[in-house]
Motif scaffolding. Structure first.
Motif, PDB file in Angstrom:
ATOM      1  N   ARG A 105      56.573  -9.742  -4.507  1.00  0.00           N
ATOM      2  CA  ARG A 105      55.595  -8.859  -3.859  1.00  0.00           C
ATOM      3  C   ARG A 105      55.925  -8.566  -2.398  1.00  0.00           C
ATOM      4  O   ARG A 105      55.864  -7.408  -1.974  1.00  0.00           O
ATOM      5  CB  ARG A 105      54.189  -9.459  -3.979  1.00  0.00           C
ATOM      6  CG  ARG A 105      53.558  -9.294  -5.347  1.00  0.00           C
ATOM      7  CD  ARG A 105      52.053  -9.500  -5.293  1.00  0.00           C
ATOM      8  NE  ARG A 105      51.509  -9.670  -6.632  1.00  0.00           N
ATOM      9  CZ  ARG A 105      51.012 -10.808  -7.099  1.00  0.00           C
ATOM     10  NH1 ARG A 105      50.979 -11.880  -6.330  1.00  0.00           N
ATOM     11  NH2 ARG A 105      50.541 -10.890  -8.319  1.00  0.00           N
ATOM     12  N   LEU A 109      56.613  -4.799  -0.990  1.00  0.00           N
ATOM     13  CA  LEU A 109      55.747  -4.261   0.062  1.00  0.00           C
ATOM     14  C   LEU A 109      56.558  -3.706   1.221  1.00  0.00           C
ATOM     15  O   LEU A 109      56.286  -2.613   1.729  1.00  0.00           O
ATOM     16  CB  LEU A 109      54.796  -5.354   0.565  1.00  0.00           C
ATOM     17  CG  LEU A 109      53.498  -5.549  -0.220  1.00  0.00           C
ATOM     18  CD1 LEU A 109      52.818  -6.848   0.197  1.00  0.00           C
ATOM     19  CD2 LEU A 109      52.555  -4.374   0.015  1.00  0.00           C
ATOM     20  N   LEU A 112      58.235  -0.479   0.136  1.00  0.00           N
ATOM     21  CA  LEU A 112      57.286   0.629   0.052  1.00  0.00           C
ATOM     22  C   LEU A 112      56.876   1.143   1.433  1.00  0.00           C
ATOM     23  O   LEU A 112      56.778   2.359   1.647  1.00  0.00           O
ATOM     24  CB  LEU A 112      56.046   0.197  -0.725  1.00  0.00           C
ATOM     25  CG  LEU A 112      56.204   0.096  -2.249  1.00  0.00           C
ATOM     26  CD1 LEU A 112      54.996  -0.602  -2.859  1.00  0.00           C
ATOM     27  CD2 LEU A 112      56.377   1.474  -2.868  1.00  0.00           C
ATOM     28  N   LEU A 113      56.646   0.227   2.358  1.00  0.00           N
ATOM     29  CA  LEU A 113      56.313   0.642   3.721  1.00  0.00           C
ATOM     30  C   LEU A 113      57.469   1.427   4.344  1.00  0.00           C
ATOM     31  O   LEU A 113      57.255   2.424   5.038  1.00  0.00           O
ATOM     32  CB  LEU A 113      55.961  -0.573   4.575  1.00  0.00           C
ATOM     33  CG  LEU A 113      54.590  -1.203   4.285  1.00  0.00           C
ATOM     34  CD1 LEU A 113      54.460  -2.551   4.999  1.00  0.00           C
ATOM     35  CD2 LEU A 113      53.467  -0.265   4.718  1.00  0.00           C
ATOM     36  N   ALA A 116      57.409   4.913   2.912  1.00  0.00           N
ATOM     37  CA  ALA A 116      56.365   5.734   3.517  1.00  0.00           C
ATOM     38  C   ALA A 116      56.791   6.233   4.900  1.00  0.00           C
ATOM     39  O   ALA A 116      56.637   7.421   5.227  1.00  0.00           O
ATOM     40  CB  ALA A 116      55.059   4.939   3.626  1.00  0.00           C
ATOM     41  N   VAL A 244      52.457   6.002  -2.872  1.00  0.00           N
ATOM     42  CA  VAL A 244      53.112   4.909  -2.143  1.00  0.00           C
ATOM     43  C   VAL A 244      52.085   4.094  -1.370  1.00  0.00           C
ATOM     44  O   VAL A 244      52.105   2.851  -1.397  1.00  0.00           O
ATOM     45  CB  VAL A 244      54.198   5.463  -1.190  1.00  0.00           C
ATOM     46  CG1 VAL A 244      54.657   4.388  -0.212  1.00  0.00           C
ATOM     47  CG2 VAL A 244      55.386   5.962  -1.999  1.00  0.00           C
ATOM     48  N   LEU A 245      51.185   4.759  -0.672  1.00  0.00           N
ATOM     49  CA  LEU A 245      50.154   4.033   0.087  1.00  0.00           C
ATOM     50  C   LEU A 245      49.229   3.244  -0.840  1.00  0.00           C
ATOM     51  O   LEU A 245      48.822   2.121  -0.528  1.00  0.00           O
ATOM     52  CB  LEU A 245      49.355   5.016   0.939  1.00  0.00           C
ATOM     53  CG  LEU A 245      50.135   5.651   2.099  1.00  0.00           C
ATOM     54  CD1 LEU A 245      49.294   6.708   2.802  1.00  0.00           C
ATOM     55  CD2 LEU A 245      50.587   4.594   3.102  1.00  0.00           C
ATOM     56  N   VAL A 248      51.023   0.127  -1.844  1.00  0.00           N
ATOM     57  CA  VAL A 248      51.017  -0.842  -0.742  1.00  0.00           C
ATOM     58  C   VAL A 248      49.685  -1.590  -0.712  1.00  0.00           C
ATOM     59  O   VAL A 248      49.642  -2.822  -0.600  1.00  0.00           O
ATOM     60  CB  VAL A 248      51.277  -0.144   0.605  1.00  0.00           C
ATOM     61  CG1 VAL A 248      50.985  -1.088   1.771  1.00  0.00           C
ATOM     62  CG2 VAL A 248      52.720   0.348   0.677  1.00  0.00           C
ATOM     63  N   GLY A 252      49.408  -5.461  -1.601  1.00  0.00           N
ATOM     64  CA  GLY A 252      48.904  -6.269  -0.496  1.00  0.00           C
ATOM     65  C   GLY A 252      47.668  -7.053  -0.891  1.00  0.00           C
ATOM     66  O   GLY A 252      47.526  -8.239  -0.546  1.00  0.00           O
TER      67      GLY A 252
END
Length: 258
Positions: A105, A109, A112-113, A116, A244-245, A248, A252
């Motif tokens: 995870r 994360l 993915l950030l 973005a 994507v957000l 996240v 998270g």
């Protein structure tokens, strides 16, 4: 396992929405996997993954055919990547039980950030095709990233696979978002097939429920693919950022709260 009518109706509605999201930019598993786990209490995680793959392969295959009929696919990249994806996603599914969620995870994360930030910082990325990026080295890299790296991820984890594939094809070989999404559907169908074969072999597919969700997933996928083709790359870019957000936030929550 039995489902009450409300839970079944909810799952079918979510399957249709997931098909739409997957067809546009990927990430339908973000919706469908939690819905399966919440809507069918007691369902093993492996069975939820396998049942999700049965529904998803119907939707991604339908979206791939819809894109192929209405736009030109880069088969020189998508074809080999899809072939590798069947094998690598199957391997990922075999290894799925051996990798604890806490191990992947944080990495996902961060990735993915970064995605973005990358998309926001480069507003022209994927909006207009950049054919000059389609060099032999970049084509090989795209096949490796999509057919090996992302496919393994899909077998191991799943949600967000289509999103990663779209980004791989736009960033590496200069496809616009519509054509990148079209290529992603071909490869995603391969990853779903590879993982589904493994989950079916070990008895972790709820066939009747999966088949019902597949019908709804197909309907959503047809609508999503046609909408993406009609509205263009700017629309796909916007949906990409939203997905994507959302990924996240979901990962998270699982990491620090769930």
């Amino acid at each position: 396992m039995d489902l009450d009518p409300v839970a079944l109706t909810t799952l079918l509605a979510v399957a249709a929405l997931a098909g739409w999201v997957d067809a546009v930019v990927g990430g339908g598993g973000l919706l469908l996997l939690p819905a399966l786990l919440l809507g069918a209490p007691g369902m093993p995680v492996a069975t939820a993954l396998g049942t999700n793959k049965l529904a998803a392969i119907a939707g991604t295959s339908t979206a791939a055919v819809t894109y192929a009929r209405r736009t030109k696919l880069d088969w020189a990249v998508a074809g080999p990547a899809a072939g590798l994806a069947v094998l690598c996603a199957g391997l990922g599914a075999v290894l799925a039980g051996a990798v604890p969620p806490a191990a992947y995870r944080p990495v996902v994360l961060v990735v993915l950030l970064a995605v973005a930030v990358f998309v926001v910082a480069r507003p022209r990325l994927g909006v207009v095709a950049q054919p000059q990026r389609r060099t032999r080295v970049r084509m090989v890299a795209a096949v490796a990233v999509a057919g090996v790296g992302v496919a393994l991820y899909d077998g191991l984890i799943g949600p967000g696979t289509g999103t990663f594939l779209v980004l791989a094809f736009t960033a590496l070989v200069g496809a616009d978002f519509v054509h990148g999404s079209a290529m992603a559907k071909v490869v995603n169908a391969g990853t779903n097939l590879g993982a589904l074969v493994v989950f079916a072999a070990i008895g972790h597919v709820w066939w009747l429920l999966g088949a019902a969700m597949a019908v709804c997933n197909v309907a959503g996928a047809m609508l999503g693919a046609r909408m993406a083709l009609r509205r263009g790359s700017g629309f796909v870019r916007l949906v990409l950022l939203v997905v994507v957000l959302a990924l996240v936030v979901r990962l998270g929550y699982d990491q620090w709260v769930g």
